[in-house]
Design a protein around this motif. Structure first.
Motif, PDB file in Angstrom:
ATOM      1  N   ILE A 180       0.826  -1.219   0.138  1.00  0.00           N
ATOM      2  CA  ILE A 180       0.020  -0.043  -0.073  1.00  0.00           C
ATOM      3  C   ILE A 180       0.779   1.290  -0.022  1.00  0.00           C
ATOM      4  CG2 ILE A 180      -1.603   1.276   1.431  1.00  0.00           C
ATOM      5  CD1 ILE A 180      -2.874  -1.454   2.295  1.00  0.00           C
ATOM      6  N   ASN A 181       1.870   1.238   1.043  1.00  0.00           N
ATOM      7  CA  ASN A 181       2.773   2.348   0.802  1.00  0.00           C
ATOM      8  C   ASN A 181       3.584   2.736  -0.437  1.00  0.00           C
ATOM      9  OD1 ASN A 181       1.955   3.385   3.557  1.00  0.00           O
ATOM     10  ND2 ASN A 181       3.135   1.812   4.474  1.00  0.00           N
ATOM     11  N   LEU A 182       4.104   1.539  -0.890  1.00  0.00           N
ATOM     12  CA  LEU A 182       4.856   1.617  -2.202  1.00  0.00           C
ATOM     13  C   LEU A 182       3.971   2.185  -3.421  1.00  0.00           C
ATOM     14  CD1 LEU A 182       7.389  -1.351  -2.118  1.00  0.00           C
ATOM     15  CD2 LEU A 182       7.615   1.171  -1.323  1.00  0.00           C
ATOM     16  N   ARG A 183       2.868   1.566  -3.224  1.00  0.00           N
ATOM     17  CA  ARG A 183       1.918   2.217  -4.569  1.00  0.00           C
ATOM     18  C   ARG A 183       1.560   3.715  -4.352  1.00  0.00           C
ATOM     19  NH1 ARG A 183       1.166  -2.786  -6.582  1.00  0.00           N
ATOM     20  NH2 ARG A 183       0.536  -4.376  -5.007  1.00  0.00           N
ATOM     21  N   ASN A 184       1.621   4.137  -3.119  1.00  0.00           N
ATOM     22  CA  ASN A 184       1.495   5.675  -2.953  1.00  0.00           C
ATOM     23  C   ASN A 184       2.649   6.334  -3.484  1.00  0.00           C
ATOM     24  OD1 ASN A 184      -1.011   5.354  -1.484  1.00  0.00           O
ATOM     25  ND2 ASN A 184      -0.229   5.445   0.548  1.00  0.00           N
ATOM     26  N   LEU A 185       3.728   5.885  -3.571  1.00  0.00           N
ATOM     27  CA  LEU A 185       4.837   6.478  -4.064  1.00  0.00           C
ATOM     28  C   LEU A 185       4.703   6.195  -5.527  1.00  0.00           C
ATOM     29  CD1 LEU A 185       7.697   5.249  -1.450  1.00  0.00           C
ATOM     30  CD2 LEU A 185       6.619   7.416  -1.659  1.00  0.00           C
ATOM     31  N   ASP A 186       4.508   5.135  -6.092  1.00  0.00           N
ATOM     32  CA  ASP A 186       4.478   4.793  -7.643  1.00  0.00           C
ATOM     33  C   ASP A 186       3.465   3.601  -7.950  1.00  0.00           C
ATOM     34  OD1 ASP A 186       4.685   4.338 -10.155  1.00  0.00           O
ATOM     35  OD2 ASP A 186       6.969   4.694 -10.220  1.00  0.00           O
ATOM     36  N   PRO A 187       2.072   4.036  -8.208  1.00  0.00           N
ATOM     37  CA  PRO A 187       1.073   3.242  -8.317  1.00  0.00           C
ATOM     38  C   PRO A 187       1.276   2.478  -9.642  1.00  0.00           C
ATOM     39  CG  PRO A 187       0.445   5.544  -9.000  1.00  0.00           C
ATOM     40  CD  PRO A 187       1.654   5.388  -8.344  1.00  0.00           C
ATOM     41  N   LEU A 188       2.118   2.714 -10.634  1.00  0.00           N
ATOM     42  CA  LEU A 188       2.258   2.154 -11.739  1.00  0.00           C
ATOM     43  C   LEU A 188       3.550   1.161 -11.830  1.00  0.00           C
ATOM     44  CD1 LEU A 188       1.933   4.912 -14.546  1.00  0.00           C
ATOM     45  CD2 LEU A 188       0.208   3.190 -13.641  1.00  0.00           C
ATOM     46  N   ASP A 189       4.326   1.245 -11.047  1.00  0.00           N
ATOM     47  CA  ASP A 189       5.719   0.585 -10.978  1.00  0.00           C
ATOM     48  C   ASP A 189       6.195   0.417  -9.262  1.00  0.00           C
ATOM     49  OD1 ASP A 189       7.858  -0.827 -11.214  1.00  0.00           O
ATOM     50  OD2 ASP A 189       9.058   0.524 -12.351  1.00  0.00           O
ATOM     51  N   PRO A 190       5.264   0.005  -8.416  1.00  0.00           N
ATOM     52  CA  PRO A 190       5.788   0.169  -6.980  1.00  0.00           C
ATOM     53  C   PRO A 190       6.874  -0.710  -6.596  1.00  0.00           C
ATOM     54  CG  PRO A 190       3.880  -1.233  -7.276  1.00  0.00           C
ATOM     55  CD  PRO A 190       3.865  -0.630  -8.803  1.00  0.00           C
ATOM     56  N   VAL A 191       7.141  -1.803  -7.369  1.00  0.00           N
ATOM     57  CA  VAL A 191       8.060  -2.672  -6.851  1.00  0.00           C
ATOM     58  C   VAL A 191       9.604  -2.403  -7.525  1.00  0.00           C
ATOM     59  CG1 VAL A 191       8.587  -5.300  -6.933  1.00  0.00           C
ATOM     60  CG2 VAL A 191       6.355  -4.548  -6.660  1.00  0.00           C
ATOM     61  N   LYS A 192       9.681  -1.385  -8.260  1.00  0.00           N
ATOM     62  CA  LYS A 192      10.808  -0.618  -8.383  1.00  0.00           C
ATOM     63  C   LYS A 192      11.759  -0.513  -7.242  1.00  0.00           C
ATOM     64  CE  LYS A 192       9.858   4.252  -9.109  1.00  0.00           C
ATOM     65  NZ  LYS A 192       9.690   5.227  -9.904  1.00  0.00           N
ATOM     66  N   TYR A 193      10.793   0.127  -6.027  1.00  0.00           N
ATOM     67  CA  TYR A 193      11.368   0.427  -4.665  1.00  0.00           C
ATOM     68  C   TYR A 193      12.098  -0.994  -3.902  1.00  0.00           C
ATOM     69  CZ  TYR A 193       9.382   4.966  -5.562  1.00  0.00           C
ATOM     70  OH  TYR A 193       8.894   6.149  -6.103  1.00  0.00           O
ATOM     71  N   ASP A 194      12.101  -1.879  -4.766  1.00  0.00           N
ATOM     72  CA  ASP A 194      12.680  -3.319  -3.920  1.00  0.00           C
ATOM     73  C   ASP A 194      14.185  -2.940  -3.955  1.00  0.00           C
ATOM     74  OD1 ASP A 194      13.206  -5.688  -2.901  1.00  0.00           O
ATOM     75  OD2 ASP A 194      13.350  -6.616  -5.030  1.00  0.00           O
ATOM     76  N   TYR A 195      14.818  -2.336  -5.165  1.00  0.00           N
ATOM     77  CA  TYR A 195      16.073  -2.085  -5.559  1.00  0.00           C
ATOM     78  C   TYR A 195      16.521  -1.212  -4.479  1.00  0.00           C
ATOM     79  CZ  TYR A 195      15.940  -4.467  -9.992  1.00  0.00           C
ATOM     80  OH  TYR A 195      16.031  -5.451 -10.919  1.00  0.00           O
ATOM     81  N   ALA A 196      15.614  -0.213  -3.963  1.00  0.00           N
ATOM     82  CA  ALA A 196      16.183   0.805  -3.024  1.00  0.00           C
ATOM     83  C   ALA A 196      16.255   0.279  -1.745  1.00  0.00           C
ATOM     84  CB  ALA A 196      15.404   1.956  -3.227  1.00  0.00           C
ATOM     85  N   LEU A 197      15.190  -0.348  -1.263  1.00  0.00           N
ATOM     86  CA  LEU A 197      15.198  -0.863   0.045  1.00  0.00           C
ATOM     87  C   LEU A 197      16.270  -2.158   0.232  1.00  0.00           C
ATOM     88  CD1 LEU A 197      11.471  -1.194   0.439  1.00  0.00           C
ATOM     89  CD2 LEU A 197      12.738   0.501   1.195  1.00  0.00           C
ATOM     90  N   PHE A 198      16.385  -2.982  -0.765  1.00  0.00           N
ATOM     91  CA  PHE A 198      17.430  -3.873  -0.750  1.00  0.00           C
ATOM     92  C   PHE A 198      19.013  -3.400  -0.792  1.00  0.00           C
ATOM     93  CE2 PHE A 198      20.270  -7.252  -2.857  1.00  0.00           C
ATOM     94  CZ  PHE A 198      19.936  -8.246  -1.903  1.00  0.00           C
ATOM     95  N   GLY A 199      19.132  -2.565  -1.628  1.00  0.00           N
ATOM     96  CA  GLY A 199      20.236  -1.777  -2.046  1.00  0.00           C
ATOM     97  C   GLY A 199      20.873  -1.066  -0.597  1.00  0.00           C
ATOM     98  N   LEU A 200      20.012  -0.375   0.057  1.00  0.00           N
ATOM     99  CA  LEU A 200      20.266   0.267   1.343  1.00  0.00           C
ATOM    100  C   LEU A 200      20.543  -0.600   2.293  1.00  0.00           C
ATOM    101  CD1 LEU A 200      17.100   3.173   1.252  1.00  0.00           C
ATOM    102  CD2 LEU A 200      19.693   3.503   1.251  1.00  0.00           C
ATOM    103  N   GLY A 201      19.903  -1.661   2.264  1.00  0.00           N
ATOM    104  CA  GLY A 201      20.022  -2.905   3.349  1.00  0.00           C
ATOM    105  C   GLY A 201      21.267  -3.561   3.386  1.00  0.00           C
ATOM    106  N   VAL A 202      21.300  -4.148   2.031  1.00  0.00           N
ATOM    107  CA  VAL A 202      22.472  -5.011   1.723  1.00  0.00           C
ATOM    108  C   VAL A 202      24.109  -4.349   1.508  1.00  0.00           C
ATOM    109  CG1 VAL A 202      23.537  -6.813   0.118  1.00  0.00           C
ATOM    110  CG2 VAL A 202      21.138  -6.831   0.868  1.00  0.00           C
ATOM    111  N   PHE A 203      23.981  -3.150   0.722  1.00  0.00           N
ATOM    112  CA  PHE A 203      25.060  -2.426   0.222  1.00  0.00           C
ATOM    113  C   PHE A 203      25.592  -1.380   0.874  1.00  0.00           C
ATOM    114  CE2 PHE A 203      23.232  -4.271  -3.637  1.00  0.00           C
ATOM    115  CZ  PHE A 203      24.146  -5.501  -4.032  1.00  0.00           C
ATOM    116  N   GLU A 204      24.605  -0.798   1.846  1.00  0.00           N
ATOM    117  CA  GLU A 204      24.826   0.430   2.527  1.00  0.00           C
ATOM    118  C   GLU A 204      24.903   0.240   4.043  1.00  0.00           C
ATOM    119  OE1 GLU A 204      23.370   4.174   1.110  1.00  0.00           O
ATOM    120  OE2 GLU A 204      23.219   3.071  -1.105  1.00  0.00           O
ATOM    121  N   GLY A 205      24.029  -1.073   4.461  1.00  0.00           N
ATOM    122  CA  GLY A 205      23.858  -1.297   5.900  1.00  0.00           C
ATOM    123  C   GLY A 205      23.129  -0.052   6.591  1.00  0.00           C
TER     124      GLY A 205
END
Length: 254
Positions: A228-253
């Motif tokens: 729901i929260n990701l669709r509020n940011l981008d209703p057409l492509d909400p799962v692009k934010y997987d890259y941001a969340l995963f990258g921040l967690g894995v590569f940037e701690g």
């Protein structure tokens, strides 16, 4: 951070990680070794199935599995004889063993011979803004043939409160066309707007720190909240934010 600032921050991180460099260290590199749609699907599905634990180990074992399938997964699934399956008995990745592997090959053959392939099964049960029923129905059809009971644990069911991280990741691979050469966009019958974020420890922890997720468990209820929260940011492509969340967690701690 207000929603405008959060979106700008996450969009920046998407552009940072959603590019071909991401492939070098990610299991998505396995289906990227193929060009035929069915080879991409089967290699992607099998790779996603074993995508838990150490990423280097996942990639090594997925490459080994492709070798066992003669680097022609679709041909192997469709045309294997019982004797061809013997060599798969040696395969193991954590709790996914040779018996599970052989069962998966048999179930995949049924999917392609009798249900027109993976895309047809998933697209048949799509809901307006969710593929979670599709995943549950896929599991039912996948195991409709005679099977080893223990193998069922390797396919998640969101309707039993699983976040189904690995299958949601696989669906992102096949459905999103990111124009960046990472996600494939080979399934045209399902919209990226219907995808759910692959929720794991990394994406979940970052989402909580950013206020995108309050629920503590990484389960189906948490996934719905995050969606729901990701669709509020981008209703057409909400799962692009997987890259941001995963990258921040894995590569940037983060």
């Amino acid at each position: 951070m207000n929603q405008k600032d959060l979106k700008e921050f996450l969009d920046l991180k998407v552009s940072q990680y959603n590019n071909p460099k991401f492939i070098e260290s990610d299991p998505i590199q396995i289906p990227h070794t193929f060009t035929k749609k069915e080879d991409i699907e089967i290699s992607g599905f099998l790779t996603a199935t074993i995508s838990w634990g150490n990423r280097k180990s996942i990639i090594n074992n997925a490459n080994r599995l492709m070798l066992l399938l003669d680097n022609a997964p679709y041909d192997f699934v469709l045309n294997h004889k019982e004797t061809d399956l013997e060599k798969l008995k040696s395969f193991v990745h954590r709790t996914f063993n040779g018996d599970d592997c052989i069962q998966f090959i048999k179930c995949l053959r049924n999917i392609y011979e009798n249900h027109n392939g993976l895309e047809a099964v998933f697209s048949k049960f799509v809901e307006k803004d969710s593929l979670q029923k599709s995943i549950s129905e896929f599991k039912r059809i996948f195991f409709e043939i005679e099977h080893v009971t223990r193998t069922q644990k390797h396919v998640s069911d969101p309707l039993k409160n699983s976040a189904a991280k690995r299958l949601n990741m696989m669906l992102r691979w096949f459905i999103r066309n990111d124009n960046a050469g990472v996600d494939f966009g080979i399934w045209k019958s399902i919209s990226p707007s219907q995808l759910s974020c692959p929720l794991d420890v990394h994406s979940g922890n970052v989402a909580r720190k950013l206020g995108l997720l309050k629920r503590k468990q990484n389960d189906a209820k948490a996934l719905k909240e995050l969606d729901i929260n990701l669709r509020n940011l981008d209703p057409l492509d909400p799962v692009k934010y997987d890259y941001a969340l995963f990258g921040l967690g894995v590569f940037e701690g983060f």
